[in-house]
Design a protein around this motif. Structure first.
Motif, PDB file in Angstrom:
ATOM      1  N   ASN A   1     -53.530  39.552  28.671  1.00  0.00           N
ATOM      2  CA  ASN A   1     -54.834  38.900  28.468  1.00  0.00           C
ATOM      3  C   ASN A   1     -55.190  37.984  29.637  1.00  0.00           C
ATOM      4  OD1 ASN A   1     -55.211  40.151  26.005  1.00  0.00           O
ATOM      5  ND2 ASN A   1     -54.329  38.464  24.835  1.00  0.00           N
ATOM      6  N   VAL A   2     -54.220  37.225  30.118  1.00  0.00           N
ATOM      7  CA  VAL A   2     -54.472  36.330  31.246  1.00  0.00           C
ATOM      8  C   VAL A   2     -54.777  37.153  32.492  1.00  0.00           C
ATOM      9  CG1 VAL A   2     -53.395  34.636  32.787  1.00  0.00           C
ATOM     10  CG2 VAL A   2     -53.122  34.418  30.316  1.00  0.00           C
TER      11      VAL A   2
ATOM     12  N   ARG B   1     -58.351  38.407  32.317  1.00  0.00           N
ATOM     13  CA  ARG B   1     -59.292  37.322  32.592  1.00  0.00           C
ATOM     14  C   ARG B   1     -59.345  36.991  34.081  1.00  0.00           C
ATOM     15  NH1 ARG B   1     -57.337  32.671  29.491  1.00  0.00           N
ATOM     16  NH2 ARG B   1     -56.477  34.184  28.089  1.00  0.00           N
ATOM     17  N   LEU B   2     -58.178  36.937  34.700  1.00  0.00           N
ATOM     18  CA  LEU B   2     -58.099  36.644  36.126  1.00  0.00           C
ATOM     19  C   LEU B   2     -58.781  37.746  36.942  1.00  0.00           C
ATOM     20  CD1 LEU B   2     -57.021  34.878  38.425  1.00  0.00           C
ATOM     21  CD2 LEU B   2     -54.879  36.132  38.270  1.00  0.00           C
TER      22      LEU B   2
ATOM     23  N   ARG C   1     -61.258  39.651  35.994  1.00  0.00           N
ATOM     24  CA  ARG C   1     -62.708  39.489  35.838  1.00  0.00           C
ATOM     25  C   ARG C   1     -63.231  38.361  36.725  1.00  0.00           C
ATOM     26  NH1 ARG C   1     -61.592  40.722  30.372  1.00  0.00           N
ATOM     27  NH2 ARG C   1     -61.391  38.529  29.865  1.00  0.00           N
ATOM     28  N   LYS C   2     -62.523  37.230  36.746  1.00  0.00           N
ATOM     29  CA  LYS C   2     -62.959  36.097  37.556  1.00  0.00           C
ATOM     30  C   LYS C   2     -62.912  36.433  39.042  1.00  0.00           C
ATOM     31  CE  LYS C   2     -61.794  32.453  34.307  1.00  0.00           C
ATOM     32  NZ  LYS C   2     -61.021  31.230  34.075  1.00  0.00           N
TER      33      LYS C   2
END
Length: 68
Positions: A23-24, A27-28, A30-31
């Motif tokens: 999950n992290v 997210r990373l 995407r950022k």
């Protein structure tokens, strides 16, 4: 395959940690994609990518001078 009843608490903990890492990472990613797009638009569409070729970045290997 193994059923859910055969998992030990340690296995469940490892699974939870791997899911959290996943999950992290998502997210990373995407950022970083958003930041890369912003950077590209600020530079006028020119990005310096790792695999981009520049005339001065690629050196030839030294030629062998060995004579037998």
């Amino acid at each position: 395959m193994y059923g859910t009843n055969n998992r030990s608490p340690a296995d469940a903990e490892v699974i939870d940690v791997l899911i959290a890492i996943s999950n992290v990472s998502a997210r990373l990613a995407r950022k970083l994609t958003i930041l890369a797009a912003q950077s590209k638009s600020e530079e006028g569409g020119k990005t310096h990518e790792q695999n981009e070729r520049h005339g001065h970045d690629h050196r030839r290997s030294p030629q062998c001078c060995c004579r037998y």
